[in-house]
Write a protein that holds these residues in place. Structure first.
Motif, short mmCIF file in Angstrom:
data_model
loop_
_atom_site.label_atom_id
_atom_site.label_comp_id
_atom_site.label_asym_id
_atom_site.label_seq_id
_atom_site.Cartn_x
_atom_site.Cartn_y
_atom_site.Cartn_z
N MET A 1 25.10 20.66 38.64
CA MET A 1 24.82 19.62 37.70
C MET A 1 25.82 18.65 37.14
O MET A 1 24.78 17.95 36.43
N GLY A 2 27.02 18.38 37.24
CA GLY A 2 27.59 17.35 36.92
C GLY A 2 28.56 17.61 36.65
O GLY A 2 29.48 16.95 36.13
N VAL A 3 29.02 18.59 36.43
CA VAL A 3 30.49 19.17 35.35
C VAL A 3 31.72 18.73 36.39
O VAL A 3 31.22 19.55 37.35
N ASN A 4 32.56 18.07 35.82
CA ASN A 4 33.87 18.10 36.89
C ASN A 4 35.35 18.58 36.62
O ASN A 4 36.25 18.54 37.29
N LYS A 5 35.23 19.30 35.56
CA LYS A 5 36.75 19.81 34.57
C LYS A 5 35.94 20.96 34.22
O LYS A 5 35.07 20.93 33.07
N ILE A 6 36.47 22.50 34.22
CA ILE A 6 36.34 23.15 33.13
C ILE A 6 37.59 23.55 32.76
O ILE A 6 38.68 24.47 33.37
N ASN A 7 38.08 23.78 31.28
CA ASN A 7 39.39 24.18 30.63
C ASN A 7 38.97 26.41 30.61
O ASN A 7 38.17 26.57 30.42
N ILE A 8 40.35 26.55 31.59
CA ILE A 8 40.04 28.48 30.98
C ILE A 8 41.70 28.60 30.42
O ILE A 8 42.93 27.80 30.37
N SER A 9 41.26 29.02 29.31
CA SER A 9 42.68 29.29 27.91
C SER A 9 42.37 30.60 28.38
O SER A 9 42.78 31.75 27.84
N SER A 10 41.15 31.33 27.60
CA SER A 10 41.21 32.36 26.84
C SER A 10 41.37 33.48 28.23
O SER A 10 41.81 34.84 27.84
N ASP A 11 40.61 33.68 29.15
CA ASP A 11 40.07 34.44 30.17
C ASP A 11 41.80 34.99 31.21
O ASP A 11 41.96 36.17 31.24
N ILE A 12 43.06 34.01 31.15
CA ILE A 12 43.74 34.20 31.45
C ILE A 12 44.84 35.04 30.43
O ILE A 12 45.75 35.81 30.90
N LYS A 13 45.08 34.12 29.31
CA LYS A 13 45.83 35.32 28.19
C LYS A 13 45.08 36.02 27.98
O LYS A 13 46.55 36.83 27.82
N ILE A 14 44.48 36.69 27.71
CA ILE A 14 43.59 38.35 27.41
C ILE A 14 44.36 38.79 28.86
O ILE A 14 44.89 39.77 28.30
N VAL A 15 44.03 38.73 30.08
CA VAL A 15 44.46 39.32 30.92
C VAL A 15 46.06 40.26 30.90
O VAL A 15 46.80 40.95 31.36
N PHE A 16 46.31 38.90 31.03
CA PHE A 16 48.01 38.53 30.21
C PHE A 16 48.51 39.75 28.97
O PHE A 16 49.71 40.58 29.28
N ALA A 17 47.58 39.36 28.36
CA ALA A 17 48.19 39.77 27.14
C ALA A 17 47.88 41.50 27.31
O ALA A 17 49.03 42.49 26.88
N ASP B 1 53.30 42.09 36.68
CA ASP B 1 52.32 42.43 37.09
C ASP B 1 51.04 42.13 36.19
O ASP B 1 50.01 42.08 36.61
N CYS B 2 51.60 41.37 34.79
CA CYS B 2 51.18 40.61 34.23
C CYS B 2 50.39 39.00 35.03
O CYS B 2 49.78 38.88 35.04
N MET B 3 51.58 38.16 35.65
CA MET B 3 51.01 37.23 36.02
C MET B 3 50.27 38.12 37.41
O MET B 3 49.53 36.46 37.01
N LYS B 4 50.07 38.90 38.17
CA LYS B 4 49.57 39.24 38.61
C LYS B 4 47.78 39.21 38.73
O LYS B 4 47.25 38.43 39.49
#
Length: 290
Positions: A224-240, A263-266
């Motif tokens: 519907m027209g969103v062309n950029k989506i920010n991702i912060s919490s999702d990648i940091k939570i699995v790393f932590a 392994d955190c980076m994976k």
């Protein structure tokens, strides 16, 4: 290939996908998401919040620039939620190719004035500008911040804001919040508002704070027209979470970063690849090369 925000999102708008904007709060997160984007052949925006930059120090930007200049995919370096004109100017001087000025908490006319001022400084040196209209919610302890109650973007004033400021992209408030929602809260995007905004405007739209929203809603927002989506919490939570697991494994001799972090980076890379697929950004890098 280092590109501006305007360049990277123009193609996304034309081809109807969303560029993932990953908040790289450490070198490990940066390398993990860059690996994912290279593997998926996806363009990427590396987003750095002023608080993250303060922690990492200015030299971190050189690391991002190095990776961008040696990458086979388009990379934009983006200042996430710049809170002042001074922060934005500092980012431009460091080599960011895109900046966000977030004056959404200010009265409408003041938001226009500071956004216009940032555009006047950024555009002559080829730097793109994102602004925010309406307010993104905040679920807790995030660097991005937000407000406890969302004020939806008014479709009737969105194009007026764009015309008066000259911004290149617009972050819209349609019911998302930074961070992860409590288990008893069922978030829902106001796709009806997004539809109205998209019809009324002519620049790429940006979505912040979609971590807890259902994948089907996010995928629909992209169409519907969103062309950029920010991702912060999702990648940091699995790393932590993975780091906690390693540290609590009972082996107190584990201390070397090259043992602690791979392994955190994976785990981070797995999530990044999931998001790239969700945003329809797989194999879209080819559209940026002649």
């Amino acid at each position: 290939m280092l590109v501006s925000g305007k360049e990277i999102m123009a193609v996304a708008k034309e081809k109807k996908f969303a560029v993932p904007a990953f908040n790289a709060g450490s070198g490990q997160l940066l390398n993990a998401v860059m690996e994912a984007c290279e593997e998926a052949k996806s363009p990427v925006m590396i987003a750095i919040h002023p608080d993250e930059l303060s922690f990492l120090t200015d030299s971190f930007v050189d690391q991002v620039k190095y990776l961008a200049n040696h990458s086979k995919v388009p990379v934009c370096i983006h200042l996430d939620h710049g809170a002042s004109y001074e922060q934005v100017i500092h980012a431009i001087q460091l080599g960011f190719t895109s900046v966000m000025i977030d004056a959404s908490h200010l009265p409408y006319e003041e938001n226009i004035e500071i956004s216009k001022k940032v555009v006047a400084a950024a555009h002559p040196v080829g730097v793109s500008v994102e602004a925010e209209l309406g307010t993104i919610g905040d679920t807790g302890n995030t660097v991005e911040g937000g407000v406890s109650e969302v004020i939806y973007t008014d479709p009737k004033v969105a194009q007026d804001f764009i015309d008066k400021t000259g911004v290149d992209s617009l972050a819209v408030a349609i019911g998302t919040a930074h961070g992860i929602y409590p288990k008893d809260v069922d978030p829902k995007l106001r796709l009806d508002i997004l539809e109205e905004i998209e019809k009324a405007t002519d620049i790429p739209l940006v979505l912040h704070g979609g971590s807890s929203n259902p994948d089907e809603e996010i995928a629909k927002a992209v169409t519907m027209g969103v062309n950029k989506i920010n991702i912060s919490s999702d990648i940091k939570i699995v790393f932590a979470n993975k780091l906690r697991e390693i540290l609590n494994s009972g082996n107190s001799e584990i201390r070397e970063p090259n043992v602690l972090f791979p392994d955190c980076m994976k785990e981070t890379k797995k999530v990044a690849l999931e998001k790239i697929k969700l945003f329809n950004s797989i194999d879209q890098a080819k559209h940026y090369f002649n």
